[in-house]
Scaffold this active site. Structure first.
Site, PDB file in Angstrom:
ATOM      1  CE  LYS A  11      70.338  83.672  13.060  1.00  0.00           C
ATOM      2  NZ  LYS A  11      70.037  84.836  12.192  1.00  0.00           N
ATOM      3  CE1 TYR A  51      71.400  88.779  15.671  1.00  0.00           C
ATOM      4  CE2 TYR A  51      69.690  87.494  16.723  1.00  0.00           C
ATOM      5  CZ  TYR A  51      70.735  87.593  15.829  1.00  0.00           C
ATOM      6  OH  TYR A  51      71.100  86.496  15.072  1.00  0.00           O
ATOM      7  CG  ASN A 114      69.573  84.173   8.574  1.00  0.00           C
ATOM      8  OD1 ASN A 114      69.433  83.820   9.735  1.00  0.00           O
ATOM      9  ND2 ASN A 114      70.154  85.312   8.236  1.00  0.00           N
ATOM     10  CG  HIS A 117      74.676  84.833  15.347  1.00  0.00           C
ATOM     11  ND1 HIS A 117      74.657  86.131  14.927  1.00  0.00           N
ATOM     12  CD2 HIS A 117      75.672  84.752  16.274  1.00  0.00           C
ATOM     13  CE1 HIS A 117      75.587  86.819  15.596  1.00  0.00           C
ATOM     14  NE2 HIS A 117      76.208  86.006  16.417  1.00  0.00           N
ATOM     15  CD  GLU A 128      77.830  87.990  18.722  1.00  0.00           C
ATOM     16  OE1 GLU A 128      77.298  88.906  18.075  1.00  0.00           O
ATOM     17  OE2 GLU A 128      78.219  86.922  18.204  1.00  0.00           O
TER      18      GLU A 128
HETATM   19  P1  RTP Z   1      73.665  87.134  12.185  1.00  0.00           P
HETATM   20  O1  RTP Z   1      73.983  88.345  13.025  1.00  0.00           O
HETATM   21  O2  RTP Z   1      72.349  86.478  12.594  1.00  0.00           O
HETATM   22  O3  RTP Z   1      74.802  86.167  12.139  1.00  0.00           O
HETATM   23  O4  RTP Z   1      73.438  87.572  10.690  1.00  0.00           O
HETATM   24  P2  RTP Z   1      74.312  88.555   9.823  1.00  0.00           P
HETATM   25  O5  RTP Z   1      75.481  89.041  10.613  1.00  0.00           O
HETATM   26  O6  RTP Z   1      74.579  87.862   8.533  1.00  0.00           O
HETATM   27  O7  RTP Z   1      73.294  89.740   9.562  1.00  0.00           O
HETATM   28  P3  RTP Z   1      72.978  91.040  10.457  1.00  0.00           P
HETATM   29  O8  RTP Z   1      73.070  92.219   9.589  1.00  0.00           O
HETATM   30  O9  RTP Z   1      73.784  90.999  11.727  1.00  0.00           O
HETATM   31  O10 RTP Z   1      71.452  90.825  10.807  1.00  0.00           O
HETATM   32  C1  RTP Z   1      71.043  90.005  11.882  1.00  0.00           C
HETATM   33  C2  RTP Z   1      69.860  89.170  11.447  1.00  0.00           C
HETATM   34  O11 RTP Z   1      68.746  90.031  11.217  1.00  0.00           O
HETATM   35  C3  RTP Z   1      67.981  89.532  10.144  1.00  0.00           C
HETATM   36  N1  RTP Z   1      67.882  90.535   9.103  1.00  0.00           N
HETATM   37  N2  RTP Z   1      66.778  90.786   8.479  1.00  0.00           N
HETATM   38  N3  RTP Z   1      64.816  91.834   6.738  1.00  0.00           N
HETATM   39  C4  RTP Z   1      66.056  92.305   6.697  1.00  0.00           C
HETATM   40  O12 RTP Z   1      66.377  93.191   5.940  1.00  0.00           O
HETATM   41  C5  RTP Z   1      67.038  91.750   7.596  1.00  0.00           C
HETATM   42  N4  RTP Z   1      68.297  92.096   7.674  1.00  0.00           N
HETATM   43  C6  RTP Z   1      68.833  91.319   8.640  1.00  0.00           C
HETATM   44  C7  RTP Z   1      68.658  88.310   9.606  1.00  0.00           C
HETATM   45  O13 RTP Z   1      68.015  87.167  10.135  1.00  0.00           O
HETATM   46  C8  RTP Z   1      70.059  88.429  10.127  1.00  0.00           C
HETATM   47  O14 RTP Z   1      70.644  87.166  10.301  1.00  0.00           O
HETATM   48 MG    MG Z   2      75.304  89.885  12.528  1.00  0.00          MG
END
Ligand code: RTP
Ligand code: MG
Length: 135
Positions: A11, A51, A114, A117, A128
């Site tokens: 990212k 997303y 973070n 991804h 994806e």
């Molecule tokens: P990613 O898709 O980016 O690999 O991350 P992930 O699976 O670990 O998390 P996901 O639930 O898919 O969320 C996508 C991205 O959204 C942001 N996020 N912010 N503020 C919040 O509560 C929150 N929750 C998620 C994060 O940047 C996350 O990577």
């Molecule tokens: Mg995710």
């Protein structure tokens, strides 16, 4: 065991920190091969589409703004159980919860910025990869 492919994105925060190489080394040491890669400045439309599953979530706007705030490095990783293995290397979504030694524990500043991804399952990995690299 199964040979899998997964989509990974370094990212904008991690690209800005100049740690693409350090993150690639973690993939390689874990037995994940980089079989496709390109750097990109995502458009708003590309980030929103990528997303789209989170469109109704309160953090969607901030997530899209962040993902278009600078260049990203997009890669396809291939290896045994690549999807789960990459998620292990990444660590928890919130770096505060990420296990020591994971990419997010070492390079991420916040749940928004973070660092990486990774696809979260076989179907999302397929979709994806096609989203950024075609069939
Ligand atoms: P990613 O898709 O980016 O690999 O991350 P992930 O699976 O670990 O998390 P996901 O639930 O898919 O969320 C996508 C991205 O959204 C942001 N996020 N912010 N503020 C919040 O509560 C929150 N929750 C998620 C994060 O940047 C996350 O990577
Ligand atoms: Mg995710």
């Amino acid at each position: 065991m199964s040979l899998e492919r997964t989509l990974s994105i370094i990212k904008p925060d991690a690209v800005a920190k100049n740690v693409i190489g350090e993150i690639y080394t973690r993939f390689e040491k874990a037995g994940l091969k980089i079989v496709a890669a390109r750097m990109a400045q995502l458009s708003r439309e590309e980030a929103e589409g990528f997303y789209a599953v989170h469109r109704e979530r309160p953090f969607f706007g901030a997530l899209v703004e962040f993902m278009i705030s600078g260049p990203v490095m997009i890669q396809v990783l291939e290896g045994e159980n690549a999807i789960a293995r990459n998620r292990e290397l990444m660590g928890a979504t919130n770096p505060k919860d990420a296990a020591p030694g994971t990419i997010r524990a070492d390079f991420a500043d916040s749940i928004d910025a973070n660092a990486v991804h990774g696809s979260d399952g076989a179907d999302t990995a397929k979709n994806e990869i096609a989203y950024f690299f075609g069939a």
